[in-house]
Design a protein around this motif. Structure first.
Motif, PDB file in Angstrom:
ATOM      1  N   TYR A  75      -5.563   7.310  -9.926  1.00 26.23           N
ATOM      2  CA  TYR A  75      -5.317   6.434  -8.947  1.00 26.23           C
ATOM      3  C   TYR A  75      -5.718   7.583  -7.773  1.00 26.23           C
ATOM      4  O   TYR A  75      -6.302   8.474  -7.865  1.00 26.23           O
ATOM      5  CB  TYR A  75      -3.751   6.353  -8.868  1.00 26.23           C
ATOM      6  N   SER A  76      -5.738   7.000  -6.494  1.00 26.21           N
ATOM      7  CA  SER A  76      -6.209   7.491  -5.220  1.00 26.21           C
ATOM      8  C   SER A  76      -5.578   7.002  -4.016  1.00 26.21           C
ATOM      9  O   SER A  76      -4.834   5.974  -4.191  1.00 26.21           O
ATOM     10  CB  SER A  76      -7.652   7.363  -5.107  1.00 26.21           C
ATOM     11  N   GLY A  77      -5.758   7.924  -2.891  1.00 25.02           N
ATOM     12  CA  GLY A  77      -4.988   7.239  -1.587  1.00 25.02           C
ATOM     13  C   GLY A  77      -4.956   8.504  -0.862  1.00 25.02           C
ATOM     14  O   GLY A  77      -5.775   9.349  -0.859  1.00 25.02           O
ATOM     15  N   GLU A  80      -0.198  14.234   1.397  1.00 24.09           N
ATOM     16  CA  GLU A  80       0.618  15.283   2.204  1.00 24.09           C
ATOM     17  C   GLU A  80       1.316  16.014   1.675  1.00 24.09           C
ATOM     18  O   GLU A  80       2.097  15.944   0.678  1.00 24.09           O
ATOM     19  CB  GLU A  80       1.412  14.517   3.155  1.00 24.09           C
ATOM     20  N   VAL A  81       0.922  17.484   1.884  1.00 23.29           N
ATOM     21  CA  VAL A  81       2.134  18.539   1.367  1.00 23.29           C
ATOM     22  C   VAL A  81       2.979  18.820   2.371  1.00 23.29           C
ATOM     23  O   VAL A  81       3.141  18.710   3.216  1.00 23.29           O
ATOM     24  CB  VAL A  81       1.201  19.876   1.397  1.00 23.29           C
ATOM     25  N   HIS A  88       1.658  11.688  -2.892  1.00 28.47           N
ATOM     26  CA  HIS A  88       0.483  11.023  -3.231  1.00 28.47           C
ATOM     27  C   HIS A  88       0.803   9.446  -2.808  1.00 28.47           C
ATOM     28  O   HIS A  88       1.571   8.967  -3.533  1.00 28.47           O
ATOM     29  CB  HIS A  88      -0.076  10.933  -4.719  1.00 28.47           C
ATOM     30  N   ASP A  89       0.272   9.099  -1.688  1.00 26.82           N
ATOM     31  CA  ASP A  89       0.453   7.499  -1.342  1.00 26.82           C
ATOM     32  C   ASP A  89      -0.568   6.829  -1.769  1.00 26.82           C
ATOM     33  O   ASP A  89      -1.860   6.757  -1.654  1.00 26.82           O
ATOM     34  CB  ASP A  89       0.400   7.495   0.322  1.00 26.82           C
ATOM     35  N   VAL A  90      -0.173   6.249  -3.016  1.00 33.29           N
ATOM     36  CA  VAL A  90      -1.163   5.481  -3.965  1.00 33.29           C
ATOM     37  C   VAL A  90      -1.770   4.191  -3.266  1.00 33.29           C
ATOM     38  O   VAL A  90      -1.046   3.215  -2.883  1.00 33.29           O
ATOM     39  CB  VAL A  90      -0.705   5.222  -5.439  1.00 33.29           C
ATOM     40  N   CYS A  98       1.349   0.765  -9.468  1.00 33.92           N
ATOM     41  CA  CYS A  98       1.365   2.042  -8.846  1.00 33.92           C
ATOM     42  C   CYS A  98       1.006   1.733  -7.523  1.00 33.92           C
ATOM     43  O   CYS A  98       1.221   2.491  -6.701  1.00 33.92           O
ATOM     44  CB  CYS A  98       0.536   3.203  -9.401  1.00 33.92           C
ATOM     45  N   VAL A  99       0.154   0.820  -7.149  1.00 35.75           N
ATOM     46  CA  VAL A  99      -0.384   0.490  -5.752  1.00 35.75           C
ATOM     47  C   VAL A  99       0.860   0.604  -4.904  1.00 35.75           C
ATOM     48  O   VAL A  99       1.722  -0.404  -5.029  1.00 35.75           O
ATOM     49  CB  VAL A  99      -1.193  -0.616  -5.870  1.00 35.75           C
ATOM     50  N   GLY A 100       0.854   1.371  -3.889  1.00 33.92           N
ATOM     51  CA  GLY A 100       1.860   0.770  -2.721  1.00 33.92           C
ATOM     52  C   GLY A 100       2.999   1.964  -2.904  1.00 33.92           C
ATOM     53  O   GLY A 100       3.973   2.048  -2.304  1.00 33.92           O
ATOM     54  N   THR A 101       3.154   2.654  -4.045  1.00 32.09           N
ATOM     55  CA  THR A 101       4.189   3.783  -4.245  1.00 32.09           C
ATOM     56  C   THR A 101       3.582   5.039  -3.867  1.00 32.09           C
ATOM     57  O   THR A 101       2.434   5.535  -3.336  1.00 32.09           O
ATOM     58  CB  THR A 101       4.179   3.855  -5.942  1.00 32.09           C
ATOM     59  N   THR A 102       4.673   5.744  -3.522  1.00 30.77           N
ATOM     60  CA  THR A 102       4.558   7.396  -3.373  1.00 30.77           C
ATOM     61  C   THR A 102       4.769   8.129  -4.582  1.00 30.77           C
ATOM     62  O   THR A 102       6.072   8.063  -5.035  1.00 30.77           O
ATOM     63  CB  THR A 102       5.098   7.797  -2.158  1.00 30.77           C
ATOM     64  N   GLN A 103       3.888   8.861  -5.007  1.00 31.47           N
ATOM     65  CA  GLN A 103       4.149   9.697  -6.235  1.00 31.47           C
ATOM     66  C   GLN A 103       4.514  11.170  -5.484  1.00 31.47           C
ATOM     67  O   GLN A 103       3.669  11.707  -5.142  1.00 31.47           O
ATOM     68  CB  GLN A 103       3.040   9.600  -7.013  1.00 31.47           C
TER      69      GLN A 103
END
Length: 132
Positions: A75-77, A80-81, A88-90, A98-103
């Motif tokens: 995945y990519s996007g 932010e630390v 990770h904002d996918v 997973c698209v649209g999720t924040t990991q």
């Protein structure tokens, strides 16, 4: 916390509530995690030694395609630390769910290694990364 750059996977382990540990893509899984200075990220993890897919549409080829999907994560996007975490904002992913999720991952350094960890379903995923 300076995570910018490329990181190679050292280990991905999942710890179950009873303390048992397993490696979802094997102990020899391979992966690459990249963080850019302008806030983009990309991660790819794979089971090592995956065979090429057959070039036909036989039932064997369909099974091989399913196995290829389940032995690969990508995945990519944007990222932010945030105070001991990285989010990770996918924007794109092999798995459309997973698209649209924040990991969100706990982020720490163990010497020269970057350690990312997150709970999922009562288990802990811990990924160890090192700079190439």
């Amino acid at each position: 916390m300076d995570v910018v750059g490329a990181w190679r996977l050292v280990e991905w382990r999942i710890t179950r509530p009873d303390g048992r540990v397993f490696h979802p893509f094997g102990r020899d899984a391979v992966g690459l995690l990249c963080y850019t200075p302008d806030g983009h990220m990309s991660v790819t993890v794979s089971r090592a030694g995956r065979p090429p897919l057959p070039g036909d549409d036989s039932p064997r080829a369909c099974q091989a395609q399913a196995e290829a999907f389940t032995s690969f994560l990508s995945y990519s996007g944007r990222y932010e630390v945030r105070e001991g975490h990285v989010a990770h904002d996918v924007e794109m992913a092999l798995n459309p769910a997973c698209v649209g999720t924040t990991q969100i991952r706990e982020a720490n350094f163990d010497g020269e290694r970057l350690v990312l960890a997150a709970p999922e379903g009562g288990r802990w995923h811990t990924l160890f990364w090192r700079r190439p």
